[in-house]
Motif scaffolding. Structure first.
Motif, PDB file in Angstrom:
ATOM      1  N   SER A 180       0.988  -0.748  -0.085  1.00 31.40           N
ATOM      2  CA  SER A 180       0.371   0.705  -0.034  1.00 31.40           C
ATOM      3  C   SER A 180       0.826   1.132   0.420  1.00 31.40           C
ATOM      4  O   SER A 180       2.346   0.802   0.469  1.00 31.40           O
ATOM      5  CB  SER A 180      -1.011   0.046   1.199  1.00 31.40           C
ATOM      6  OG  SER A 180      -0.086   0.367   2.358  1.00 31.40           O
ATOM      7  N   GLY A 220      -3.781   3.935  -1.298  1.00 39.02           N
ATOM      8  CA  GLY A 220      -4.065   3.042  -2.305  1.00 39.02           C
ATOM      9  C   GLY A 220      -3.513   1.839  -1.832  1.00 39.02           C
ATOM     10  O   GLY A 220      -2.165   1.320  -1.465  1.00 39.02           O
ATOM     11  N   THR A 221      -3.590   0.608  -2.482  1.00 39.47           N
ATOM     12  CA  THR A 221      -2.777  -0.691  -2.777  1.00 39.47           C
ATOM     13  C   THR A 221      -2.606  -1.417  -4.429  1.00 39.47           C
ATOM     14  O   THR A 221      -3.099  -0.444  -5.040  1.00 39.47           O
ATOM     15  CB  THR A 221      -3.603  -1.707  -2.378  1.00 39.47           C
ATOM     16  OG1 THR A 221      -4.843  -1.873  -2.774  1.00 39.47           O
ATOM     17  CG2 THR A 221      -4.052  -1.322  -0.823  1.00 39.47           C
ATOM     18  N   GLU A 272      -3.306  -4.556  -6.182  1.00 40.55           N
ATOM     19  CA  GLU A 272      -4.169  -5.664  -6.249  1.00 40.55           C
ATOM     20  C   GLU A 272      -2.803  -6.658  -7.113  1.00 40.55           C
ATOM     21  O   GLU A 272      -3.042  -8.380  -6.544  1.00 40.55           O
ATOM     22  CB  GLU A 272      -4.874  -5.346  -6.583  1.00 40.55           C
ATOM     23  CG  GLU A 272      -6.214  -4.895  -6.267  1.00 40.55           C
ATOM     24  CD  GLU A 272      -5.990  -4.329  -4.400  1.00 40.55           C
ATOM     25  OE1 GLU A 272      -6.819  -5.768  -4.280  1.00 40.55           O
ATOM     26  OE2 GLU A 272      -6.199  -3.775  -3.955  1.00 40.55           O
ATOM     27  N   SER A 296      -2.465  -2.602 -11.745  1.00 40.52           N
ATOM     28  CA  SER A 296      -2.982  -2.600 -10.280  1.00 40.52           C
ATOM     29  C   SER A 296      -3.621  -2.248  -8.814  1.00 40.52           C
ATOM     30  O   SER A 296      -4.451  -2.662  -8.355  1.00 40.52           O
ATOM     31  CB  SER A 296      -2.652  -4.276  -9.575  1.00 40.52           C
ATOM     32  OG  SER A 296      -1.361  -4.090  -9.452  1.00 40.52           O
ATOM     33  N   ASN A 337      -5.167   0.253  -6.914  1.00 37.15           N
ATOM     34  CA  ASN A 337      -6.314   0.717  -6.782  1.00 37.15           C
ATOM     35  C   ASN A 337      -6.462   1.915  -5.287  1.00 37.15           C
ATOM     36  O   ASN A 337      -6.581   1.918  -4.573  1.00 37.15           O
ATOM     37  CB  ASN A 337      -6.694  -1.009  -6.044  1.00 37.15           C
ATOM     38  CG  ASN A 337      -9.008  -0.781  -5.808  1.00 37.15           C
ATOM     39  OD1 ASN A 337      -9.133  -0.190  -5.789  1.00 37.15           O
ATOM     40  ND2 ASN A 337      -8.799  -1.589  -5.476  1.00 37.15           N
ATOM     41  N   THR A 338      -7.056   2.474  -5.677  1.00 36.74           N
ATOM     42  CA  THR A 338      -7.368   3.089  -4.391  1.00 36.74           C
ATOM     43  C   THR A 338      -8.757   3.622  -3.786  1.00 36.74           C
ATOM     44  O   THR A 338      -9.648   4.814  -3.441  1.00 36.74           O
ATOM     45  CB  THR A 338      -7.509   4.953  -5.110  1.00 36.74           C
ATOM     46  OG1 THR A 338      -7.581   5.585  -6.106  1.00 36.74           O
ATOM     47  CG2 THR A 338      -5.590   4.881  -4.555  1.00 36.74           C
ATOM     48  N   ASN A 339      -9.554   2.521  -4.186  1.00 39.44           N
ATOM     49  CA  ASN A 339     -11.265   2.358  -4.166  1.00 39.44           C
ATOM     50  C   ASN A 339     -12.328   4.541  -4.599  1.00 39.44           C
ATOM     51  O   ASN A 339     -12.926   3.835  -4.283  1.00 39.44           O
ATOM     52  CB  ASN A 339     -11.749   2.520  -3.733  1.00 39.44           C
ATOM     53  CG  ASN A 339     -11.142   0.910  -1.807  1.00 39.44           C
ATOM     54  OD1 ASN A 339     -11.047   0.050  -2.578  1.00 39.44           O
ATOM     55  ND2 ASN A 339     -10.503   1.407  -1.397  1.00 39.44           N
ATOM     56  N   PRO A 377     -12.253   4.607  -9.416  1.00 42.62           N
ATOM     57  CA  PRO A 377     -12.016   4.272 -10.380  1.00 42.62           C
ATOM     58  C   PRO A 377     -11.486   5.580 -11.183  1.00 42.62           C
ATOM     59  O   PRO A 377     -10.794   4.614 -12.026  1.00 42.62           O
ATOM     60  CB  PRO A 377     -13.613   3.405 -11.063  1.00 42.62           C
ATOM     61  CG  PRO A 377     -14.169   3.123 -10.029  1.00 42.62           C
ATOM     62  CD  PRO A 377     -13.540   3.885  -8.406  1.00 42.62           C
ATOM     63  N   ASP A 395      -8.192   5.984  -9.970  1.00 38.70           N
ATOM     64  CA  ASP A 395      -6.753   5.065 -10.396  1.00 38.70           C
ATOM     65  C   ASP A 395      -7.132   4.610 -11.980  1.00 38.70           C
ATOM     66  O   ASP A 395      -5.527   4.617 -12.367  1.00 38.70           O
ATOM     67  CB  ASP A 395      -7.715   3.794 -10.263  1.00 38.70           C
ATOM     68  CG  ASP A 395      -8.055   3.077  -8.818  1.00 38.70           C
ATOM     69  OD1 ASP A 395      -7.953   3.993  -8.077  1.00 38.70           O
ATOM     70  OD2 ASP A 395      -9.088   2.400  -8.541  1.00 38.70           O
ATOM     71  N   ASN A 396      -7.706   5.843 -13.094  1.00 38.82           N
ATOM     72  CA  ASN A 396      -7.407   5.764 -14.249  1.00 38.82           C
ATOM     73  C   ASN A 396      -6.580   6.888 -14.634  1.00 38.82           C
ATOM     74  O   ASN A 396      -5.417   7.002 -15.252  1.00 38.82           O
ATOM     75  CB  ASN A 396      -8.579   5.769 -15.196  1.00 38.82           C
ATOM     76  CG  ASN A 396      -9.461   4.009 -14.850  1.00 38.82           C
ATOM     77  OD1 ASN A 396      -8.925   3.595 -15.409  1.00 38.82           O
ATOM     78  ND2 ASN A 396     -10.840   4.418 -15.102  1.00 38.82           N
ATOM     79  N   ARG A 429      -2.925   6.122 -13.848  1.00 35.74           N
ATOM     80  CA  ARG A 429      -2.375   4.520 -14.819  1.00 35.74           C
ATOM     81  C   ARG A 429      -1.966   5.856 -15.850  1.00 35.74           C
ATOM     82  O   ARG A 429      -1.066   4.453 -16.920  1.00 35.74           O
ATOM     83  CB  ARG A 429      -3.242   3.962 -15.499  1.00 35.74           C
ATOM     84  CG  ARG A 429      -3.501   3.075 -14.003  1.00 35.74           C
ATOM     85  CD  ARG A 429      -4.013   1.922 -14.920  1.00 35.74           C
ATOM     86  NE  ARG A 429      -5.208   0.814 -13.874  1.00 35.74           N
ATOM     87  CZ  ARG A 429      -6.274   1.325 -13.113  1.00 35.74           C
ATOM     88  NH1 ARG A 429      -6.713   2.111 -13.341  1.00 35.74           N
ATOM     89  NH2 ARG A 429      -6.638   0.522 -11.892  1.00 35.74           N
TER      90      ARG A 429
END
Length: 184
Positions: free
Chosen positions: A26, A39-40, A42, A67, A69-71, A73, A76-77, A80
């Protein structure tokens, strides 16, 4: 490599695989100057080789950037994209240890972290959790560790000014590991 090692009494020589179903990688970073976003990742894998001489032990790990993931979307996009991780161009983050120092339950591991094509030395400080045989007869070890990096050192420099002053994101990122590994 350091020679001042006092291994834990349960220290066991062998090759270990990080168990992603019982491990967490994390991170957290200051957000809006008043809180932290966490975030993590995954998807990740890693191998730990514990040698007869603990100073000769090694860790190699690979984290799949997509992968993240900060809960949230949309965030998160955005993470990336080229503003942050450039996941299309640099799909993984890697760590390779270069030095170990063990003192009972406490340890320090120094190694090369590669993110966005940039490699920097980082130091993880941690605590050994112990070794046990699980319900499947496997030998399992656990440890926790943390490090802090400056995201700009790795080319992660996106930010936005706030109307009230200051910036959206802090520079320092805390990386935390809760790892369980199974002996091969």
């Amino acid at each position: 490599m350091t020679n001042t090692l006092a291994p834990h009494p349960q220290y066991t020589v062998g090759t270990w695989q990080i168990d992603p179903t019982h491990s967490t990688i994390s991170f957290s970073v200051k957000h809006l100057m008043i809180s932290k976003v966490r975030g993590t990742f995954e998807k990740f894998s890693g191998t730990i080789v514990t040698a007869e001489n603990p100073a000769e032990s090694s860790i190699e790990a690979t984290i799949e950037i997509a992968s993240v993931n900060t809960n949230q979307p949309d965030r998160d996009n955005h993470l990336r994209t080229n503003d942050f991780f450039k996941a299309d161009e640099f799909p993984t983050m890697t760590f390779r240890s270069t030095d170990f120092d063990v003192d009972g339950d406490d340890f320090t591991v120094t190694g090369d972290l590669t993110l966005r094509g940039v490699t920097k030395s980082v130091t993880l400080k941690g605590e050994f959790g112990g070794i046990i045989t699980n319900g499947y007869g496997q030998t399992v070890a656990a440890a926790s560790a943390t490090t802090k990096i400056n995201r700009h050192d790795f080319g992660v420099s996106w930010n936005a000014a706030l109307e009230a002053g200051g910036m959206t994101l802090g520079d320092e990122v805390t990386i935390s590991l809760e790892l369980q590994a199974v002996k091969a």
